[in-house]
Each structure stands twice: as structure tokens, then as C-alpha cells.
Design a protein around this motif. Structure first.
Motif, mmCIF file in Angstrom:
data_model
loop_
_atom_site.group_PDB
_atom_site.id
_atom_site.type_symbol
_atom_site.label_atom_id
_atom_site.label_comp_id
_atom_site.label_asym_id
_atom_site.label_seq_id
_atom_site.Cartn_x
_atom_site.Cartn_y
_atom_site.Cartn_z
ATOM 1 N N CYS A 121 145.569 -37.655 -8.721
ATOM 2 C CA CYS A 121 145.970 -38.787 -9.521
ATOM 3 C C CYS A 121 145.501 -38.549 -10.836
ATOM 4 O O CYS A 121 144.760 -37.771 -11.063
ATOM 5 N N THR A 122 145.775 -39.687 -11.585
ATOM 6 C CA THR A 122 145.241 -39.657 -12.992
ATOM 7 C C THR A 122 143.741 -39.600 -13.257
ATOM 8 O O THR A 122 143.373 -38.597 -14.120
ATOM 9 N N ALA A 123 142.915 -40.329 -12.390
ATOM 10 C CA ALA A 123 141.544 -40.164 -12.462
ATOM 11 C C ALA A 123 141.152 -38.785 -12.362
ATOM 12 O O ALA A 123 140.112 -38.267 -12.925
ATOM 13 N N GLU A 124 141.717 -37.944 -11.034
ATOM 14 C CA GLU A 124 141.378 -37.047 -10.782
ATOM 15 C C GLU A 124 141.613 -35.676 -11.903
ATOM 16 O O GLU A 124 140.800 -34.914 -11.988
ATOM 17 N N CYS A 125 142.677 -35.772 -12.647
ATOM 18 C CA CYS A 125 143.172 -35.042 -13.651
ATOM 19 C C CYS A 125 142.098 -35.098 -14.798
ATOM 20 O O CYS A 125 141.917 -33.993 -15.187
ATOM 21 N N ILE A 126 141.690 -36.403 -14.968
ATOM 22 C CA ILE A 126 140.972 -36.609 -16.065
ATOM 23 C C ILE A 126 139.363 -35.996 -15.656
ATOM 24 O O ILE A 126 138.811 -35.282 -16.664
ATOM 25 N N MET A 127 138.893 -36.033 -14.690
ATOM 26 C CA MET A 127 137.815 -35.620 -14.077
ATOM 27 C C MET A 127 137.788 -33.932 -14.457
ATOM 28 O O MET A 127 136.978 -33.382 -15.015
ATOM 29 N N LEU B 142 149.936 -30.926 -23.640
ATOM 30 C CA LEU B 142 150.366 -31.558 -22.528
ATOM 31 C C LEU B 142 150.446 -31.086 -21.201
ATOM 32 O O LEU B 142 150.427 -30.185 -20.958
ATOM 33 N N LEU B 143 149.507 -32.141 -20.299
ATOM 34 C CA LEU B 143 149.216 -31.636 -19.075
ATOM 35 C C LEU B 143 150.260 -32.082 -18.149
ATOM 36 O O LEU B 143 150.560 -32.933 -17.991
ATOM 37 N N TYR B 144 151.255 -31.099 -17.723
ATOM 38 C CA TYR B 144 152.098 -31.085 -17.071
ATOM 39 C C TYR B 144 152.603 -29.864 -16.317
ATOM 40 O O TYR B 144 152.394 -28.696 -16.711
ATOM 41 N N LEU C 279 155.654 -29.307 -27.161
ATOM 42 C CA LEU C 279 154.194 -29.362 -27.115
ATOM 43 C C LEU C 279 153.990 -28.078 -26.027
ATOM 44 O O LEU C 279 154.602 -27.559 -24.973
ATOM 45 N N PRO C 280 152.847 -27.064 -26.348
ATOM 46 C CA PRO C 280 152.355 -26.569 -25.219
ATOM 47 C C PRO C 280 151.876 -27.312 -24.346
ATOM 48 O O PRO C 280 151.617 -28.396 -24.343
ATOM 49 N N ARG C 281 152.021 -26.549 -22.981
ATOM 50 C CA ARG C 281 151.773 -27.294 -21.833
ATOM 51 C C ARG C 281 150.694 -26.655 -21.237
ATOM 52 O O ARG C 281 150.596 -25.207 -21.262
ATOM 53 N N ALA C 282 149.804 -27.379 -20.402
ATOM 54 C CA ALA C 282 148.712 -26.842 -19.784
ATOM 55 C C ALA C 282 148.755 -27.334 -18.299
ATOM 56 O O ALA C 282 149.447 -28.324 -18.178
ATOM 57 N N GLN C 283 148.085 -26.564 -17.285
ATOM 58 C CA GLN C 283 147.923 -27.318 -16.064
ATOM 59 C C GLN C 283 146.431 -26.995 -15.461
ATOM 60 O O GLN C 283 145.984 -26.203 -16.079
#
Length: 155
Positions: free
Chosen positions: A121-127, A55-57, A96-100
Motif C-alpha cells: 500500500c502507499t504507506a508501506e511504499c513510503i516506509m 517514478l516509483l512504478y 521518467l526514470p523508474r524505480a521499484q
């Protein structure tokens, strides 16, 4: 690799949602799942149960997993307040393991209020995820689409 966008239903109606950009640029990688509090999505639960999902959080402690070592990434696609609600009301996300991510630049998306310092934002996180997973060509295509989107939304 699969990126699951766990999306708050209100996000579907917002013209400022950037998750749709990633879904359009990389449909083979990005899958949108609308969050339902009482009915978790079966394919998302299946990915979680099979392991290799992170989980990216944002975290407050040092227990951070390297995003590169996971095949499935869950990203909450919502406002910051809605993302907290999704996390707090979804027991299947808690263990879940979490990542940042540690972005190399400040967010170019300045349309939302209450954005925390360093928040993307979401798109920047995905990039950032795509770059970390060596999908730089897709990250560049998403960055181009995001630039066009960002210029249109500001005008």
C-alpha cells in the motif's frame, strides 16, 4: 527529499487510504497532488523538468533506477487499476526514470482486492523509500501510525 503522492481523486474519499498517514507523519517530505488528466500540477512538472525525479512504478524489464540516487520520488496513490490509468494517461510520466522497491516483508495491508503479489500500500511504499533514503526515524513513526490505522480499519 520530496515524495509526491500523485493521488486519484477517488482515493481522497476512501477511509482506507494510507497516503494520508504519510502526509500527516512527514508533511515536510510528503506532498499530495490530486491527479488531473488535462491539467498536470505545475509544482510536479517543475520537479520533473529540473531532473533528479524518479517514478516509483513496477517495471517488467531490467531498466531500474536506484531510488537512493534521486531527490524527488513520485508515487501513484490509487488502486492498482487507477494507478495504471494515471500512468497511461499522463504523458509527462512516461519518460521518467523508474524505480521499484524490493520489500523485506509481505504487505500488512490486506483490505484491497486485486493486490498483486508483492504489492504494497502507499504507506508501506513510503516506509521503504524512507528507509532507502536513511530516514529510518520517520519510517518508524509512519510504521507505528500504520499499525494503529491497520488495526482500527480491520475491526
Amino acid at each position: 527529499m520530496k515524495i509526491f503522492l500523485l493521488t486519484h481523486e477517488r482515493e481522497l474519499l476512501r477511509p482506507t487510504n494510507t497516503g494520508v498517514l504519510a502526509q500527516n507523519v512527514a508533511p515536510e517530505i510528503v506532498e499530495r497532488i490530486v491527479w488531473a488528466r488535462n491539467e498536470p500540477n505545475p509544482s510536479l512538472l517543475n520537479a520533473i523538468n529540473q531532473g533528479n525525479t524518479v517514478l516509483l512504478y513496477p517495471l517488467d524489464d531490467a531498466d531500474v533506477a536506484p531510488i537512493e540516487s534521486f531527490e524527488n520520488i513520485i508515487l501513484l496513490d490509487a488502486t492498482w487499476q487507477e494507478a495504471r490509468k494515471i500512468f497511461n494517461r499522463s504523458p509527462y510520466l512516461k519518460n521518467l526514470p523508474r524505480a521499484q522497491i524490493n520489500p523485506q516483508q509481505m504487505s500488512q495491508y490486506q483490505l484491497r482486492r486485486n493486490q498483486p503479489e508483492g504489492g504494497l500500500c502507499t504507506a508501506e511504499c513510503i516506509m521503504e523509500i524512507l528507509k532507502a533514503k536513511s530516514h529510518t526515524d520517520i519510517a518508524e513513526r509512519l510504521n507505528s501510525a500504520f499499525g494503529i490505522f491497520n488495526s482500527k480499519i480491520r475491526n
